[in-house]
Enzyme design. Structure first.
Site, PDB file in Angstrom:
ATOM      1  N   GLN A 208      60.601  29.975  34.061  1.00  0.00           N
ATOM      2  CA  GLN A 208      59.540  30.896  34.470  1.00  0.00           C
ATOM      3  C   GLN A 208      58.385  30.775  33.472  1.00  0.00           C
ATOM      4  O   GLN A 208      58.408  31.350  32.389  1.00  0.00           O
ATOM      5  CB  GLN A 208      60.075  32.316  34.535  1.00  0.00           C
ATOM      6  N   GLY A 249      59.411  41.533  41.614  1.00  0.00           N
ATOM      7  CA  GLY A 249      59.821  40.161  41.369  1.00  0.00           C
ATOM      8  C   GLY A 249      58.682  39.271  40.904  1.00  0.00           C
ATOM      9  O   GLY A 249      57.518  39.674  40.851  1.00  0.00           O
ATOM     10  N   HIS A 250      59.045  38.022  40.592  1.00  0.00           N
ATOM     11  CA  HIS A 250      58.067  37.097  40.022  1.00  0.00           C
ATOM     12  C   HIS A 250      56.980  36.735  41.026  1.00  0.00           C
ATOM     13  O   HIS A 250      57.192  36.671  42.222  1.00  0.00           O
ATOM     14  CB  HIS A 250      58.753  35.832  39.475  1.00  0.00           C
ATOM     15  N   ASN A 251      55.769  36.551  40.488  1.00  0.00           N
ATOM     16  CA  ASN A 251      54.583  36.134  41.248  1.00  0.00           C
ATOM     17  C   ASN A 251      54.103  37.177  42.259  1.00  0.00           C
ATOM     18  O   ASN A 251      53.277  36.857  43.119  1.00  0.00           O
ATOM     19  CB  ASN A 251      54.819  34.804  41.973  1.00  0.00           C
ATOM     20  N   SER A 269      56.838  36.804  45.069  1.00  0.00           N
ATOM     21  CA  SER A 269      55.621  36.358  45.766  1.00  0.00           C
ATOM     22  C   SER A 269      55.159  37.314  46.860  1.00  0.00           C
ATOM     23  O   SER A 269      54.436  36.917  47.774  1.00  0.00           O
ATOM     24  CB  SER A 269      55.808  34.953  46.343  1.00  0.00           C
TER      25      SER A 269
END
Length: 366
Positions: A208, A249-251, A269
């Site tokens: 990440q 969550g990520h992004n 995302s």
């Protein structure tokens, strides 16, 4: 020492008109219409509770001008009573905080804190016991960092931000000005990214490499988590309010002034627009987009992008258990029922069509 304001002072500071025999009545706290006592300020924001005014024992009430004739109490007249109440609560909280600061034995960096020599510390800051500030971190003026916090390398903490105890900021996280981050929050942990390798029958971790960028005036509730991006950064806009135990969550990208209520989860995302409200316990699957001005009601599951503003809901309403079970059985038969209805519709349509041969015979007789 007890904090108090006169009604005149509250009227001036809250920028609302006062209807009262005397502006010198002192107010020492806030309370609901039901529980308020002499010396306290109540508020009526929902006309549904107007009957509670009759028995209210507050010294004054925040109320809409159109409803003020329903009480003989002194009134702070506001077109938006709930907003005025919120601002009043800030006045009392700030005054109490200032008093606590006068009694605080610790200012600056506590002797048990560990601060890297190349960290940048602003003026009038407080770093509590056993906090850790790593290399290259920048702590702006007026920041307060609670006991046991961890500030990773390269972190930037904006002016007048507050971290309650045991907040963890991983490396390179950026927080804007006036952030309020409650106990146990973790920002910048690795996003949940893995690629399954069929050859080895194992999951391969995706590093990440992004970070987390958070705007000004953001508040994050206790034990919430915001993951760093895989490549691009996870972004939280200005004025966003995040409740307790929320997972982002990520992004993900969350637009300015959006509110996310407790126990909601945003998969990687997800992109949420500005001025949205995500109710408690909402789940949003990844790679979706939600436009500005959307409200998602509590316990909903969002599985597709939302392209128009409005209120959205999913799931079934609470019912007595045996009735709910019967309804679930019926739901399982919906597809079969739908096929049956379509077949009946086709038969009815076929039976209603005129027979061309018979019509020709009739015309021939004429």
């Amino acid at each position: 020492m007890k904090v108090s304001f006169t009604l005149g002072e509250l009227s001036e500071r809250l920028d609302v008109p006062l209807r009262a025999p005397s502006p010198d009545v002192r107010i020492s706290g806030l309370a609901t219409l039901e529980s308020a006592r002499a010396g306290q300020l109540a508020f009526l924001s929902n006309p549904r509770y107007i009957k509670q005014l009759a028995g209210c024992r507050a010294s004054a009430v925040i109320i809409h001008p159109d409803l003020a004739d329903n009480t003989l109490l002194p009134c702070l007249l506001s077109a938006a009573p709930y907003v005025t109440y919120a601002r009043a609560s800030q006045l009392f909280a700030a005054a109490l905080e200032a008093q606590r600061d006068l009694l605080t034995l610790h200012h600056g960096v506590h002797e048990t804190a560990v601060v890297s020599l190349d960290a940048t510390l602003g003026k009038h800051i407080s770093i509590g016991p056993h906090a850790v500030v790593e290399s290259g971190a920048v702590i702006a003026d007026g920041c307060r960092i609670g006991a046991g916090c961890y500030i990773g390398s390269g972190v930037v903490l904006g002016r007048d931000s507050v971290l309650y105890p045991h907040v963890t900021l991983y490396h390179d996280v950026v927080l804007g000005e006036r952030a309020i981050v409650h106990a146990g929050v973790v920002i910048g942990a690795d996003g949940f990214g893995f690629a399954f390798d069929k050859a080895s029958m194992r999951s391969v971790k995706i590093a990440q490499l992004g970070s987390v960028r958070i705007g000004d005036d953001v508040e994050i509730g206790a034990s919430s988590t915001i993951d760093r991006g895989a490549l691009d950064d996870t972004v939280i806009g200005h004025g966003v309010k995040i409740d307790n135990q929320v997972q982002i969550g990520h992004n993900c990208v969350v637009g300015d002034h959006t509110v996310i209520c407790g126990c909601s989860a945003l998969a990687g995302s997800t992109r949420i627009g500005r001025y949205c409200v995500i109710g408690g316990g909402v789940g949003i699957t990844g790679h979706l987009s939600i436009v500005d001005g959307v409200t998602v009601s509590a316990m909903s599951m969002v599985t597709q992008s939302i392209e128009r503003p409005g209120l959205y809901s999913s799931g079934t309403l609470l019912q007595e258990s045996t009735q709910w079970k019967r309804n679930v059985v019926s739901l399982g038969k919906l597809s079969e029922l739908s096929r049956t209805v379509r077949n009946i519709e086709r038969r009815l349509q076929h039976s209603s069509e005129p027979e061309s041969g018979n019509n020709d015979d009739e015309r021939g007789r004429d």
